[in-house]
Every structure is written in C-alpha cells, then in structure tokens.
Design a protein around this motif. Structure first.
Motif, PDB file in Angstrom:
ATOM      1  N   HIS A 376       0.861  -1.184   0.000  1.00 12.38           N
ATOM      2  CA  HIS A 376       0.000   0.000   0.000  1.00 12.38           C
ATOM      3  C   HIS A 376       0.897   1.234   0.000  1.00 12.38           C
ATOM      4  O   HIS A 376       1.860   1.293   0.755  1.00 12.38           O
ATOM      5  N   TYR A 377       0.579   2.224  -0.822  1.00 10.77           N
ATOM      6  CA  TYR A 377       1.319   3.480  -0.781  1.00 10.77           C
ATOM      7  C   TYR A 377       0.999   4.226   0.507  1.00 10.77           C
ATOM      8  O   TYR A 377      -0.144   4.191   0.981  1.00 10.77           O
ATOM      9  N   PRO A 378       1.985   4.900   1.095  1.00  7.41           N
ATOM     10  CA  PRO A 378       1.740   5.620   2.361  1.00  7.41           C
ATOM     11  C   PRO A 378       0.596   6.622   2.273  1.00  7.41           C
ATOM     12  O   PRO A 378      -0.122   6.832   3.244  1.00  7.41           O
ATOM     13  N   ALA A 379       0.439   7.259   1.105  1.00  4.21           N
ATOM     14  CA  ALA A 379      -0.621   8.258   0.958  1.00  4.21           C
ATOM     15  C   ALA A 379      -1.998   7.627   0.775  1.00  4.21           C
ATOM     16  O   ALA A 379      -3.012   8.317   0.874  1.00  4.21           O
ATOM     17  N   ARG A 380      -2.039   6.316   0.491  1.00  5.30           N
ATOM     18  CA  ARG A 380      -3.322   5.625   0.327  1.00  5.30           C
ATOM     19  C   ARG A 380      -3.283   4.281   1.048  1.00  5.30           C
ATOM     20  O   ARG A 380      -3.256   3.220   0.428  1.00  5.30           O
ATOM     21  N   PRO A 381      -3.262   4.300   2.373  1.00  5.87           N
ATOM     22  CA  PRO A 381      -3.143   3.027   3.118  1.00  5.87           C
ATOM     23  C   PRO A 381      -4.341   2.109   2.951  1.00  5.87           C
ATOM     24  O   PRO A 381      -4.252   0.918   3.265  1.00  5.87           O
ATOM     25  N   ASP A 382      -5.446   2.648   2.453  1.00  5.82           N
ATOM     26  CA  ASP A 382      -6.642   1.822   2.295  1.00  5.82           C
ATOM     27  C   ASP A 382      -6.754   1.194   0.907  1.00  5.82           C
ATOM     28  O   ASP A 382      -7.737   0.510   0.615  1.00  5.82           O
ATOM     29  N   TRP A 383      -5.743   1.433   0.067  1.00  8.36           N
ATOM     30  CA  TRP A 383      -5.816   0.967  -1.326  1.00  8.36           C
ATOM     31  C   TRP A 383      -4.598   0.094  -1.621  1.00  8.36           C
ATOM     32  O   TRP A 383      -3.462   0.534  -1.463  1.00  8.36           O
ATOM     33  N   ALA A 384      -4.834  -1.145  -2.026  1.00  3.29           N
ATOM     34  CA  ALA A 384      -3.739  -2.090  -2.285  1.00  3.29           C
ATOM     35  C   ALA A 384      -3.215  -1.911  -3.701  1.00  3.29           C
ATOM     36  O   ALA A 384      -3.918  -2.204  -4.667  1.00  3.29           O
ATOM     37  N   ALA A 385      -1.981  -1.419  -3.816  1.00  5.89           N
ATOM     38  CA  ALA A 385      -1.366  -1.291  -5.139  1.00  5.89           C
ATOM     39  C   ALA A 385      -0.980  -2.659  -5.689  1.00  5.89           C
ATOM     40  O   ALA A 385      -1.088  -2.906  -6.887  1.00  5.89           O
ATOM     41  N   LEU A 386      -0.526  -3.555  -4.811  1.00 10.74           N
ATOM     42  CA  LEU A 386      -0.268  -4.958  -5.165  1.00 10.74           C
ATOM     43  C   LEU A 386      -0.887  -5.832  -4.085  1.00 10.74           C
ATOM     44  O   LEU A 386      -0.800  -5.522  -2.894  1.00 10.74           O
ATOM     45  N   ASP A 387      -1.478  -6.942  -4.513  1.00  2.62           N
ATOM     46  CA  ASP A 387      -2.191  -7.807  -3.572  1.00  2.62           C
ATOM     47  C   ASP A 387      -1.902  -9.264  -3.922  1.00  2.62           C
ATOM     48  O   ASP A 387      -2.356  -9.768  -4.943  1.00  2.62           O
ATOM     49  N   GLY A 388      -1.089  -9.919  -3.091  1.00  2.00           N
ATOM     50  CA  GLY A 388      -0.751 -11.323  -3.354  1.00  2.00           C
ATOM     51  C   GLY A 388      -0.029 -11.501  -4.677  1.00  2.00           C
ATOM     52  O   GLY A 388      -0.246 -12.502  -5.377  1.00  2.00           O
ATOM     53  N   PHE A 389       0.861 -10.593  -5.003  1.00  2.00           N
ATOM     54  CA  PHE A 389       1.524 -10.577  -6.312  1.00  2.00           C
ATOM     55  C   PHE A 389       2.737 -11.510  -6.292  1.00  2.00           C
ATOM     56  O   PHE A 389       3.653 -11.347  -5.479  1.00  2.00           O
ATOM     57  N   SER A 390       2.765 -12.487  -7.198  1.00  2.14           N
ATOM     58  CA  SER A 390       3.893 -13.406  -7.322  1.00  2.14           C
ATOM     59  C   SER A 390       4.338 -13.454  -8.776  1.00  2.14           C
ATOM     60  O   SER A 390       3.517 -13.639  -9.679  1.00  2.14           O
TER      61      SER A 390
END
Length: 624
Positions: A376-390
């Motif tokens: 999550h970017y610090p400015a958007r802690p509620d928004w996942a930029a990457l989620d379970g990315f492999s």
C-alpha cells in the motif's frame, strides 16, 4: 512515471493547505533556547577558531571596561587638578586602548563570522545528505518547497546567530558582569539601586520573549508556505499558463505572502515592544541614579571622577542588557530554525539498510522473484497497489507488463528499485532478499528509462554520464549514438556542450526520452526497467529507438511496461495485471486464445482501431 500503479491518484499532488497546516501545528514547539546547544556538534571541529574568538572577545570586553577606569582617573587627576602632563599621558593611553579594542574587535568579528559561515555550510550539507537518502514515501507527505525553506531560510537564520548574535550576546554578558563588578567597587550604594532595576528589566524580556519565540516559528512556517507554492507553480508553469490560471495563482500566492507578512509584523511588534520596554526601564533607572549620585558628589561622599566612571559603567551595563534583550529575539528565532532542521536531520528513511548487507552474486544475472507481495502506498493506506503478487523473471528474460491504469505495473518497478518495501511477502534479486541488500548496490545493477524522463539543467555530457559518472567521453558518445540522440545533440549551438535548460526545456519530449535511453545504455545494467520508454516518440524515432532497445535487451533481464501492445509483441512473456494481481500470463498468441480475457479485449480495441486508421489512409497515425 506511468499511471499504472506508480502511485495512487493524487499521491504526487501537493497536499491541501489544511493538511500542511495541521502537519506544521503538530510539530513540537521550542520551549527554551537549549535546543541551540545541539549545534555544538557542528561547532566542535573548529575549537581552535572558537578559542581565538573567545580570547579576542575577552580582550575587547576588558578594554571597554578599562576605559571607565581611565575616564574616572582623567576627571579626578587631570581636569580637577589641572595637571596638563597627566592629561597628555591619559590621552595617549586612551588612544592605545582604543587601538587594542579595534584590533580585538576585528579579530572577534572575523573569526566569529568565519565560524558562522562554516557551521551553516556544514549544517546545509548534513541536512541535504540526509534528505537525499529519504525514501519517496517521505516526499509523498512532505512538500519539497518546505524542505527548501529549511535548507535556505532556516540556515540563514542560524548563520546570523552563530556568526553574530552569539558573539554579541557573550560580549554583552561579559560587559554586564564586569561592569556590575566595577559598579560595586565604585559605589555599593548606587549599585544597589541598579540591582533593584534588573528584575524589572527581565520581566518584559520573559513576557515578550515567549511570544516572539512562538511567532518566530509561525513566521518560518508561513515563509515555507510561500516557497512551497512558488516551487509548485513554477514547476508546472506550462500547465498554469495553458489553463490561464495566472490571475488565480497570483491571487493565491498573494494571500500566502500576506499571511507571512502579517505573522512577521506580529513578531516584529512583539520584539519592538520588548526592546522599548527595556530601554525605558534601563535609561529611566540611569536618570534616577544620576540624580542620586549627583547629590552624593555635592555632599562629598564620592568624587566627580567616580561618578563619571559609575555613569560610564552604568551605561555599559544598561547597553549590555538592552543588547542581550535584542539578541534573545534572534536566539529565539534560531531556536525555532534549529528545531526545524533537527527534524530533518533526525528523520530516518523508511528503507532500512542492514548493518552487514549481503553482497550480490558475481556476476550479477538479474533474476527477479516476487513472492506473494502486498503493498500500500503511504498516501493511500486503504488501497492495495499490489495484492498477493507473485512473479518470477529468469535471467535474460524479457517480460512485458500490461494492464489498465492503476493496475500496479509501475509499482512493480518502484519495489524493485526499493523505493518502498512491501508490507507482505518478499522480493529477491539473484536469490538475495532485497532487505538484505545495500540499496546502492542493488540500484547500481538496474537501469531505468521512465515514462517522463528527467533532464537536468546541465549539458548533454553530464546528463548522459548520469548513468555512469565514471564513463569516458568515448563511451558517452557511443551511448548517445546507440540511442539515436547524437544527431540532434550535435545540431545544438554548442553541440554536446550545449546547456539543455531547466528540466531539458530546449529538447522535445521525444529527444528527452532518447537522452534517458542513452543514460540507461551507458549504465549497462543487469536488469533493465522500461516504463513506456517509447511513448513520447514519433513513428520514425520509435523504430530507431526500439532497435537500440532490442540490442540493449539481448542477454539482459528486462521488464517492460507498455500500454501500446505493438511494442511488446517480441516479449518472451506478457503478464497482465489488474487491481494489483496477475490475471493472465503468456505469449501474445497464447493470450489471444482466451477471447474473454483482459488482454484479448485490449488487443481487439487497439488493433481494430489501427486497422480502421489504415483503412482511412492514415498509416502514420495508426503506427503511433
């Protein structure tokens, strides 16, 4: 950067004024001048100069006090007795003392000013050295203009204090102590009257001093607001003018200037009131003492010379107190400035470096592994930029990342460069966890060509050599030629030596892009990151640069971000991202087989549009 996950919407935009004001008000306020003691760490290396300045200071203060004794002797034994020879001798001694005072004052002023300039230069370097190592996360929530204000305005305040005010304060403290002692020797009775006045003088200093200190900090914050707004507006001058925003920006800037002015006026008023109160109390007291002392002379309790010396010392003591009251205002401003600078010096980067980092294997191959990464970017802690990315990228493999804006493509590059650390999962480079690597060694093995290339206010040599500072002129020329930018650079008025302007304004967008590619070619990295590297090029330039990139990527691990699918057809593997997750992976042909997949929809949209343009006789537009 591409919008594809580089940062959440608005992350790079300036923070609203209310947010900035809250952040400033949350800072701890300076309650006393003890914070200035932290500057001793910067003064300590120059102890010899400090000792010499202190010696000159003591000599200068001592000669001033000696003048009072000479004045009393001159009045009693020269004027009163009518002894002309003694008068002549006293004048010569007085001139000698004046010369000594002038020499000591010169030495004190030179040495103290030198120390002030030297210390401020060291502070600026220390602050910049710290700021430049902070992670991009810090700059998401702190304005660049405010940091610039601390590096310039606040350090200038320190220069005034260290290079002048501290010396003045110490000199006047010595004069105050020495003058008070001589007052006691000359007339204990009159000295008692002087001591009764001292608490009265200290009261306005304490009362107004607290207000001056608070307003000084607030004034510095308002100046930082002004600098931040100028920095933002001038950096976006084309956008400002394109949207005819000049009148509104001028009005808003004027508002910030007026806020800074109003705060400064309140600070000046408080400091002026403090100085005026001290002057009234001090010189009113001297008038009273003169009246009492005059009666003592008339009654024979003291001589005229002793009264003259006493008045001289009283003026010295009063002047010292008045000067100290003014200097306290400077010291209070410096306390606020020092506190702001210490905040920067005390800020640690979010990117922690191991005390004993592991070295990269030699030679570096460029293998990359993302293992269930969440971020999550610090400015958007509620928004996942990457989620379970492999994702695993083999050495020498060319992988293309595609997907809609905000899918997380550029976030992958940000994490690989270790601008941020993931909250969940791990990243490995050649089998070593990025957290165990020295970021400098990691980044030295990576070459980046961003979507919006940065061109520095320097010539072409320096801009290309930014990729590898130790490169020879021949290597720079070869990189420029490989990126197909040597031709237009040599056409500039001074060729490669031409100044490229602030942010490269003398170059077109495509030319700036090719300059960035030349920089990456010169770096010769094990891992190449291309973020829409050909997005700003026309069809002809794109073919030339793509050829250069194709040669550059041979035998080198490459991760390419592209919105135009035509630029990634030669990739070994295409990875499709959506909302921070991998939704498809394979070759172009394999991905097209899934007609309901996201990639097939992108391909149908783009290639169908291209065919329509060809049908309408617009091959140049279609090629772009």
């Amino acid at each position: 950067m591409s919008s594809s996950g580089a940062s959440p919407p608005g992350a790079s935009a300036p923070l609203p004024a209310t947010t900035a004001a809250l952040r400033q008000s949350d800072r701890p306020k300076s309650r006393d001048l003890r914070v200035l003691a932290t500057l001793w760490g910067f003064v300590r290396p120059y102890r010899l100069q400090v000792a010499l300045a202190a010696a000159a200071l003591i000599v200068a203060a001592g000669t001033v006090l000696a003048l009072g004794k000479g004045l009393g002797t001159l009045v009693d034994e020269g004027f009163a007795s009518g002894n002309a020879a003694l008068l002549d001798k006293a004048v010569l001694v007085l001139l000698g003392v004046v010369v000594l005072l002038a020499g000591a004052t010169y030495a004190r002023f030179f040495l103290v000013s030198w120390i002030g300039e030297r210390v401020v230069a060291d502070v600026r370097r220390a602050v910049f050295d710290r700021v430049i190592t902070l992670s991009p996360a810090y700059f998401e929530i702190n304005r660049t203009g405010e940091i610039l204000s601390r590096l310039t305005t606040d350090t200038t305040i320190l220069q005034v204090v260290v290079g002048s005010s501290v010396s003045v304060a110490l000199r006047n403290v010595l004069l105050f102590i020495g003058g008070l002692a001589l007052l006691m020797i000359t007339s204990p009775k009159l000295t008692g009257l002087v001591l009764l006045v001292v608490p009265l003088v200290l009261l306005p200093i304490i009362f107004f001093g607290r207000r001056v200190r608070r307003l000084s900090r607030e004034s510095q914050d308002r100046i930082a607001d002004v600098g931040a707004y100028v920095d933002e507006s001038l950096n976006a001058i084309r956008t400002v003018q394109a949207f005819t925003h000049e009148p509104l920006d001028s009005e808003r800037f004027g508002g910030r200037v007026e806020q800074a002015f109003a705060t400064a006026v309140r600070r000046i008023a408080a400091r002026s009131a403090m100085t005026a109160a001290v002057i009234v109390l001090v010189f009113g007291s001297i008038s009273t003492i003169l009246w009492v002392g005059g009666h003592d002379v008339l009654s024979g309790r003291i001589s005229a010379g002793e009264l003259s010396a006493f008045v001289f010392y009283a003026v010295v003591v009063a002047g010292a107190v008045g000067s100290i009251s003014e200097v306290i205002g400077d010291l209070q401003r410096a306390a606020g400035a020092t506190e702001r600078l210490l905040e920067l010096l005390g800020t640690d980067s979010d990117i922690e470096v191991s005390d004993s980092p592991r070295p990269l294997p030699s030679p570096v191959k460029g293998a990359v592994v993302f293992d269930k990464v969440g971020f999550h970017y610090p400015a958007r802690p509620d928004w996942a930029a990457l989620d379970g990315f492999s994702l695993s990228v083999a050495p020498g493999e060319k992988v293309a990342l595609v997907g809609p804006s905000g899918a997380g493509k550029t976030t992958v590059m940000q994490l690989l460069l270790r601008f941020y650390d993931p909250a969940v999962g791990s990243l490995r480079f050649d089998g070593v966890d990025l957290r165990d690597l020295d970021p400098q060694q990691l980044r030295a093995a990576i070459g980046l060509v961003p979507q919006e290339p940065v061109v520095f206010a320097a010539d072409a040599w320096e801009n290309i050599r930014y990729g590898r500072p130790g490169a020879s002129d021949r290597e720079v020329l070869e990189a420029a030629r490989a990126a197909h930018c040597l031709e237009f650079l040599e056409e500039l008025p001074e060729g490669m030596n031409s100044f490229l302007g602030e942010r490269g304004v003398r170059l077109s967008g495509g030319q700036r892009q090719r300059l960035a590619i030349a920089r990456a070619i010169l770096r010769d990295p094990a891992l190449l990151l291309l973020d829409e590297a050909t997005s700003s090029l026309d069809a002809e330039s794109e073919r030339e640069v793509q050829d250069a990139l194709d040669r550059l990527m041979v035998g080198r691990t490459s991760i390419v971000i592209a919105h135009r699918l035509a630029t990634v057809l030669k990739a070994d593997r295409i990875v499709v991202l959506d909302r921070g997750r991998i939704v498809q992976s394979g070759s172009h042909a394999e991905l097209l087989r899934d007609r309901d997949g996201l990639y097939a929809r992108f391909a149908a949209l783009q290639f169908d549009q291209a065919e329509a343009l060809f049908d309408r006789g617009l091959p140049e537009v279609a090629a772009k």
